[in-house]
Design an enzyme around this catalytic site. Structure first.
Site, PDB file in Angstrom:
ATOM      1  N   TYR A 183      36.006  49.175  40.506  1.00 29.94           N
ATOM      2  CA  TYR A 183      35.524  47.827  40.144  1.00 29.94           C
ATOM      3  C   TYR A 183      36.139  46.741  41.014  1.00 29.94           C
ATOM      4  CZ  TYR A 183      35.378  50.609  35.818  1.00 29.94           C
ATOM      5  OH  TYR A 183      35.242  51.612  34.898  1.00 29.94           O
ATOM      6  N   GLU A 207      35.605  45.446  18.037  1.00 31.35           N
ATOM      7  CA  GLU A 207      35.943  46.678  18.762  1.00 31.35           C
ATOM      8  C   GLU A 207      36.760  46.375  20.025  1.00 31.35           C
ATOM      9  OE1 GLU A 207      32.132  48.296  19.756  1.00 31.35           O
ATOM     10  OE2 GLU A 207      31.530  48.605  17.685  1.00 31.35           O
ATOM     11  N   PRO A 208      37.876  45.690  19.921  1.00 33.76           N
ATOM     12  CA  PRO A 208      38.634  45.390  21.133  1.00 33.76           C
ATOM     13  C   PRO A 208      39.359  46.628  21.650  1.00 33.76           C
ATOM     14  CG  PRO A 208      39.853  44.659  19.215  1.00 33.76           C
ATOM     15  CD  PRO A 208      38.545  45.204  18.703  1.00 33.76           C
ATOM     16  N   GLY A 209      39.371  46.784  22.960  1.00 36.56           N
ATOM     17  CA  GLY A 209      40.129  47.868  23.576  1.00 36.56           C
ATOM     18  C   GLY A 209      41.153  47.282  24.521  1.00 36.56           C
ATOM     19  N   ARG A 210      40.647  46.782  25.637  1.00 37.60           N
ATOM     20  CA  ARG A 210      41.491  46.257  26.705  1.00 37.60           C
ATOM     21  C   ARG A 210      42.499  45.217  26.214  1.00 37.60           C
ATOM     22  NH1 ARG A 210      39.502  45.886  32.012  1.00 37.60           N
ATOM     23  NH2 ARG A 210      37.403  45.919  31.146  1.00 37.60           N
ATOM     24  N   ARG A 245      40.650  51.930  38.674  1.00 36.48           N
ATOM     25  CA  ARG A 245      40.039  50.610  38.512  1.00 36.48           C
ATOM     26  C   ARG A 245      39.880  49.840  39.841  1.00 36.48           C
ATOM     27  NH1 ARG A 245      41.328  46.818  35.935  1.00 36.48           N
ATOM     28  NH2 ARG A 245      39.302  46.422  34.989  1.00 36.48           N
ATOM     29  N   CYS A 278      42.415  61.874  49.646  1.00 33.77           N
ATOM     30  CA  CYS A 278      41.690  61.839  50.921  1.00 33.77           C
ATOM     31  C   CYS A 278      40.404  61.037  50.827  1.00 33.77           C
ATOM     32  CB  CYS A 278      41.393  63.257  51.363  1.00 33.77           C
ATOM     33  SG  CYS A 278      42.906  64.201  51.470  1.00 33.77           S
ATOM     34  N   GLU A 279      40.525  59.766  50.565  1.00 37.07           N
ATOM     35  CA  GLU A 279      39.381  58.862  50.545  1.00 37.07           C
ATOM     36  C   GLU A 279      39.864  57.486  50.954  1.00 37.07           C
ATOM     37  OE1 GLU A 279      36.333  58.755  47.955  1.00 37.07           O
ATOM     38  OE2 GLU A 279      36.693  60.704  47.017  1.00 37.07           O
ATOM     39  N   TYR A 312      42.065  51.712  30.331  1.00 34.29           N
ATOM     40  CA  TYR A 312      41.202  52.348  31.318  1.00 34.29           C
ATOM     41  C   TYR A 312      41.989  52.840  32.527  1.00 34.29           C
ATOM     42  CZ  TYR A 312      37.902  49.959  28.304  1.00 34.29           C
ATOM     43  OH  TYR A 312      37.223  49.506  27.194  1.00 34.29           O
TER      44      TYR A 312
HETATM   45  N1  LLP Z   1      32.712  48.653  22.237  1.00 29.48           N
HETATM   46  C1  LLP Z   1      31.806  49.231  23.046  1.00 29.48           C
HETATM   47  C2  LLP Z   1      30.505  49.627  22.504  1.00 29.48           C
HETATM   48  C3  LLP Z   1      32.107  49.422  24.404  1.00 29.48           C
HETATM   49  O1  LLP Z   1      31.213  49.966  25.211  1.00 29.48           O
HETATM   50  C4  LLP Z   1      33.381  49.013  24.896  1.00 29.48           C
HETATM   51  C5  LLP Z   1      33.742  49.209  26.299  1.00 29.48           C
HETATM   52  C6  LLP Z   1      34.291  48.433  23.991  1.00 29.48           C
HETATM   53  C7  LLP Z   1      33.919  48.262  22.674  1.00 29.48           C
HETATM   54  C8  LLP Z   1      35.652  47.975  24.399  1.00 29.48           C
HETATM   55  O2  LLP Z   1      35.610  46.973  25.354  1.00 29.48           O
HETATM   56  P1  LLP Z   1      36.963  46.200  25.785  1.00 29.48           P
HETATM   57  O3  LLP Z   1      37.433  45.389  24.590  1.00 29.48           O
HETATM   58  O4  LLP Z   1      37.972  47.225  26.180  1.00 29.48           O
HETATM   59  O5  LLP Z   1      36.534  45.361  26.913  1.00 29.48           O
HETATM   60  N2  LLP Z   1      36.403  51.061  32.500  1.00 29.48           N
HETATM   61  C9  LLP Z   1      36.116  49.660  32.576  1.00 29.48           C
HETATM   62  C10 LLP Z   1      35.739  49.095  31.231  1.00 29.48           C
HETATM   63  C11 LLP Z   1      34.595  49.811  30.565  1.00 29.48           C
HETATM   64  C12 LLP Z   1      34.239  49.263  29.206  1.00 29.48           C
HETATM   65  C13 LLP Z   1      33.276  50.121  28.523  1.00 29.48           C
HETATM   66  N3  LLP Z   1      32.976  49.736  27.177  1.00 29.48           N
HETATM   67  C14 LLP Z   1      37.318  48.951  33.188  1.00 29.48           C
HETATM   68  O6  LLP Z   1      38.299  49.604  33.544  1.00 29.48           O
HETATM   69  O7  LLP Z   1      37.288  47.740  33.385  1.00 29.48           O
END
Ligand code: LLP
Length: 407
Positions: free
Chosen positions: A310, A267-270, A306, A336-337, A365
């Site tokens: 974070y 499940e890659p996102g980033r 971000r 305004c923060e 994100y």
């Molecule tokens: N699978 C599940 C169950 C998750 O909770 C997440 C991310 C992913 C996959 C994807 O993770 P990735 O490959 O993108 O790391 N907003 C934060 C990151 C929050 C991640 C939440 N879950 C940021 O900007 O760093």
């Protein structure tokens, strides 16, 4: 500065700022890295929609065979809108799902529900029985593995709200083994996000593989193991060998999986979209307060939260270099923060009012976490593919913002 062959200056002129610009070519390339590293093993890359849920990006990935990891009924509708043919390649994660969301996903025929509690498993069975369909589930286990990342995005420890204690999982699978409406389809894990080392992924997967083996001995043979997402990228503009990273990650997972014969889900996102995107902003003014210099841009924390949330680092570069010395500045937005900053005490190349700057590695994100705070319309988004740019989301209007309100 360019995205592919397309000048960011030209895009800013045409579509205005703040503007998100994505390289479709890099997104496709990153998906390809996972495909290549996993060749020889049955697998499915389920892109985490939450990282960047632009319909055009979902479509781009679906066309290349990707599945999707969703965490809400809303994300299910995004997949349906972008690529209805991919609904069968969807896994549904998330720590709290409503009956309506579950029913919608059952009706859509998704691949697998990643269940995070006993209550959710009971609700899933109840919804499936009502609809007279079988629900394929995986328990999302919490492996109690520490992953070095920001505490807000670490999820794999017992003290976190996520998953089911791995020590309880075997009993839970067994307790529903006779259920007519539940099919134990897999097991899933996700230990956190922006994790740079392959080691914790391997450690978590070892525990999951052990559980799969135990289940098999009990006669419960799983078809999938879902390794979650979380593979980190480099936000500091150093040389980054993405292919080597993915290879190392896939090898760690493969080794830990041992003899598991089923399908590996990821499940890659980033990692897929993060470095493919930049947020282009215009400098409104440069001002001095005491000893500090503030570069105030027309993008703000509502566009990219971000850094504020974070303490995340994003490289900031002028779109067109100008003569002058680098100096130490804060780059901030108009919200305004005091927390509305992109960089603090950062050595930045010379910029002046009217210049464009690009906040790099903002593809993940960024827009997905944008808000209308301070009644600021959300930015427009542009996708660049093969040297051609197109608008994939127009800038919001005041009509979009005020429309839902009742006076
Ligand atoms: N699978 C599940 C169950 C998750 O909770 C997440 C991310 C992913 C996959 C994807 O993770 P990735 O490959 O993108 O790391 N907003 C934060 C990151 C929050 C991640 C939440 N879950 C940021 O900007 O760093």
């Amino acid at each position: 500065m360019h995205c592919g062959k397309v000048s960011l200056e030209g895009l800013a002129k045409k579509f205005g700022t703040p503007l998100y610009v994505y390289s479709g070519d890099q997104i496709v390339e990153r998906l390809g890295l996972f495909e290549a590293a996993l060749a020889g093993r049955e697998h499915l890359v389920c892109y985490a929609v939450k990282a960047n849920s632009a319909l055009a990006i979902l479509k781009l990935l679906a066309e290349r065979g990707a599945g999707f990891d969703i965490v809400s009924g809303g994300e299910l509708e995004r997949v349906r809108a972008a690529a209805p043919e991919a609904l069968g390649r969807v896994v549904f994660s998330g720590v709290g799902k409503t009956a309506e969301e579950i029913k919608a996903a059952l009706a859509a025929g998704i691949l697998q529900f990643n269940v995070e509690s006993e209550g959710e498993l009971a609700l899933l069975a109840q919804c499936a029985r009502k609809m007279q369909v079988k629900a394929r589930f995986a328990l999302r286990v919490n492996p109690d593995v520490f992953a070095e990342t920001h505490p807000y995005i670490s999820t794999g420890l017992r003290e976190h709200k996520f998953g089911i204690d791995i020590r309880k999982a075997l009993a839970m699978y067994k307790s529903v083994a006779g259920d007519k409406w539940l099919e134990a389809h897999g097991v899933s894990v996700h230990i956190g996000s922006q994790i740079r080392s392959a080691e914790p992924f391997g450690a978590a997967m070892e525990r999951v593989a052990k559980l799969a083996g135990e289940l098999e001995r009990e006669g419960i043979v799983l078809e999938t193991v879902d390794a979650g997402g979380g593979l980190g990228i480099d936000y500091h503009g150093g040389s980054f060998d993405a292919a080597a990273k993915v290879t190392e990650y896939a090898a760690a997972l493969g080794k830990a999986l041992g003899g598991f014969k089923g399908k590996l889900l990821l499940e890659p996102g980033r990692f897929i979209v993060g470095q493919a995107g930049a947020l282009v902003a215009r400098v409104l003014t440069v001002k001095r307060n005491g000893k500090k210099t503030f570069v105030i841009t027309d993008a703000a924390m509502n566009d990219l939260i971000r850094p504020a949330l974070y303490q995340a680092h994003h490289e900031i570069v002028p779109v067109r270099k100008r003569a002058g010395k680098r100096s130490v500045v804060d780059v901030v937005g108009p919200v305004c923060e005091t927390g509305d900053f992109f960089a603090r005490d950062r050595k930045l190349a010379a910029v002046e009012a009217g210049d464009l700057v690009a906040l790099l590695d903002a593809g993940a994100y960024g827009m997905a976490q944008a808000s209308n705070y301070n009644t600021r319309p959300r930015a427009a988004e542009v996708l660049v593919e093969g040297g051609k740019a197109r608008l994939i989301r127009r800038r919001e209007t005041m009509g979009d913002l005020l429309g839902p309100e009742i006076l």
